[in-house]
Design an enzyme around this catalytic site. Structure first.
Site, mmCIF file in Angstrom:
data_model
loop_
_atom_site.group_PDB
_atom_site.id
_atom_site.type_symbol
_atom_site.label_atom_id
_atom_site.label_comp_id
_atom_site.label_asym_id
_atom_site.label_seq_id
_atom_site.Cartn_x
_atom_site.Cartn_y
_atom_site.Cartn_z
ATOM 1 N N ASN A 15 0.870 -1.181 0.000
ATOM 2 C CA ASN A 15 0.000 0.000 0.000
ATOM 3 C C ASN A 15 0.904 1.228 0.000
ATOM 4 O O ASN A 15 1.465 1.583 1.031
ATOM 5 C CB ASN A 15 -0.891 -0.053 1.256
ATOM 6 N N TRP A 16 1.038 1.833 -1.160
ATOM 7 C CA TRP A 16 1.993 2.952 -1.282
ATOM 8 C C TRP A 16 1.423 4.261 -0.759
ATOM 9 O O TRP A 16 2.110 5.269 -0.755
ATOM 10 C CB TRP A 16 2.441 3.088 -2.748
ATOM 11 N N LYS A 17 0.150 4.254 -0.390
ATOM 12 C CA LYS A 17 -0.497 5.444 0.180
ATOM 13 C C LYS A 17 -0.248 6.659 -0.720
ATOM 14 O O LYS A 17 -0.240 6.524 -1.930
ATOM 15 C CB LYS A 17 -0.023 5.656 1.624
ATOM 16 N N HIS A 101 -9.750 1.314 4.638
ATOM 17 C CA HIS A 101 -8.491 1.484 5.360
ATOM 18 C C HIS A 101 -8.716 2.437 6.534
ATOM 19 O O HIS A 101 -9.482 3.389 6.436
ATOM 20 C CB HIS A 101 -7.411 2.029 4.414
ATOM 21 N N GLU A 103 -7.014 4.764 7.667
ATOM 22 C CA GLU A 103 -6.729 6.181 7.396
ATOM 23 C C GLU A 103 -7.916 6.855 6.726
ATOM 24 O O GLU A 103 -8.043 8.084 6.761
ATOM 25 C CB GLU A 103 -5.443 6.295 6.546
ATOM 26 N N GLU A 173 -5.916 -4.852 10.473
ATOM 27 C CA GLU A 173 -4.940 -3.781 10.644
ATOM 28 C C GLU A 173 -5.245 -3.012 11.926
ATOM 29 O O GLU A 173 -6.030 -2.046 11.906
ATOM 30 C CB GLU A 173 -5.003 -2.826 9.448
ATOM 31 N N GLY A 179 1.920 2.401 10.788
ATOM 32 C CA GLY A 179 2.860 3.513 10.655
ATOM 33 C C GLY A 179 3.513 3.918 11.963
ATOM 34 O O GLY A 179 4.116 4.984 12.060
ATOM 35 N N SER A 219 2.959 -2.012 10.424
ATOM 36 C CA SER A 219 4.395 -2.033 10.738
ATOM 37 C C SER A 219 5.096 -3.350 10.405
ATOM 38 O O SER A 219 6.057 -3.725 11.062
ATOM 39 C CB SER A 219 4.638 -1.657 12.209
ATOM 40 N N GLY A 240 2.662 -1.099 4.364
ATOM 41 C CA GLY A 240 2.709 0.318 4.006
ATOM 42 C C GLY A 240 4.139 0.786 3.806
ATOM 43 O O GLY A 240 4.756 0.558 2.764
ATOM 44 N N GLY A 241 4.697 1.402 4.833
ATOM 45 C CA GLY A 241 6.026 2.020 4.741
ATOM 46 C C GLY A 241 7.093 1.118 4.134
ATOM 47 O O GLY A 241 7.879 1.558 3.282
HETATM 48 P P1 PGA Z 1 2.476 0.383 7.699
HETATM 49 O O1 PGA Z 1 1.031 0.560 7.011
HETATM 50 O O2 PGA Z 1 3.031 -0.916 7.170
HETATM 51 O O3 PGA Z 1 3.258 1.577 7.271
HETATM 52 O O4 PGA Z 1 2.248 0.324 9.183
HETATM 53 C C1 PGA Z 1 0.196 -0.540 6.790
HETATM 54 C C2 PGA Z 1 -1.092 -0.073 6.159
HETATM 55 O O5 PGA Z 1 -1.553 1.013 6.492
HETATM 56 O O6 PGA Z 1 -1.676 -0.769 5.297
#
Ligand code: PGA
Length: 262
Positions: A15-17, A101, A103, A173, A179, A219, A240-241
């Site tokens: 997930n490159w956000k 998600h 976010e 999640e 994050g 994470s 994500g990251g």
């Molecule tokens: P993260 O994000 O790996 O940076 O914690 C995961 C996600 O939001 O899908």
């Protein structure tokens, strides 16, 4: 129909956000395709921002790497400024779409009803939805983890028959792990996944929980992936990251390929 998504091989989705221009995203996809030539025995999906979908799709042509969107509207078209439809995602080569998600739930006010509509619309538009569920730190500390997961899972799957349910992928999640660098322990992930499976058994039908693929997200990185994937409850990861660097993401995919118990 995009079809039943099995629990094995595992799925590792990046997930490159809101990172990477189209040119940068194409560069990262190219690097990954190169690394993934030594193909780990897992499925891989990349979910770049909308403006980069086409460029990344170009890099993924002739590969087995899937493309996914990060969000969609439930209507097929119309006056919805700033939104995109599932049909548009499909037309640009997407197989997956992330819905609900945290976010978007917590930062942009998406509720269970909207997430449920998106999930149904994704299936209508021939996309495999990756439905995100997860509790906040406050909810976990207040002993409400199970209650939140039951509510979110039930809303997303309400009214589905067992075949339809198996065409949906769930991502557990925990919001406190996204994050933050604070990853859930394999035991915490296992417990949550079992709550989700039990909910599916109750809401959809006995045995369904065991057939639905549930990813863990929050994470995940190259250092903790092996320990997480030693847990057979994890059918993959939403990253994500750590998906923004090709070598790191590749290591996570390689760790996912190890059969824990399957
Ligand atoms: P993260 O994000 O790996 O940076 O914690 C995961 C996600 O939001 O899908």
């Amino acid at each position: 129909m995009s079809g039943v998504w099995p629990r094995w091989p595992r799925l590792v989705a990046g997930n490159w956000k809101m990172h990477k221009t189209a040119a940068e995203a194409a560069g990262l996809a190219r690097e990954l395709v190169e690394l993934l030539r030594a193909r780990p025995a897992c499925e891989v999906a990349l979910c770049p921002p909308f403006p980069a979908l086409e460029a990344v799709h170009g890099e993924l042509r002739d590969t087995t790497v899937h493309l996914g969107g990060q969000n969609m509207h439930w209507e097929p078209q119309g006056a919805f400024t700033g939104e995109v439809s599932g049909g548009m995602l499909r037309a640009v080569g997407c197989r997956f779409v992330i819905v609900g998600h945290s976010e978007r739930r917590h930062g942009l006010g998406e509720d269970d009803v909207m997430v449920a509509r998106k999930c149904r619309a994704a299936l209508r538009d021939d996309l495999t939805p990756i439905v995100c569920v997860g509790e906040t730190l406050e909810e976990r500390d207040g002993d409400r983890m199970a209650e939140v997961l039951v509510r979110q899972t039930q809303a997303a799957f309400d009214g589905f028959d067992s075949v339809t349910a198996s065409t949906v992928v769930v991502a557990y999640e925990p919001v406190w792990a996204i994050g933050t660098g604070r990853v859930a322990t394999p035991e915490q992930a296992r417990e949550a996944h079992r709550v989700i499976r039990a909910t599916l058994d109750r809401v959809v039908g006995a045995g369904v929980g065991n057939r639905v693929a549930i990813l863990y997200g929050g994470s995940v990185n190259a250092d903790n992936a092996a320990a997480l994937f030693a847990e057979e409850e994890l059918d993959g990861a939403l990253v994500g990251g750590a998906s923004l660097q090709a070598a790191t993401f590749w290591k996570i995919a390689a760790a996912a390929a190890h059969p824990a118990a399957v």
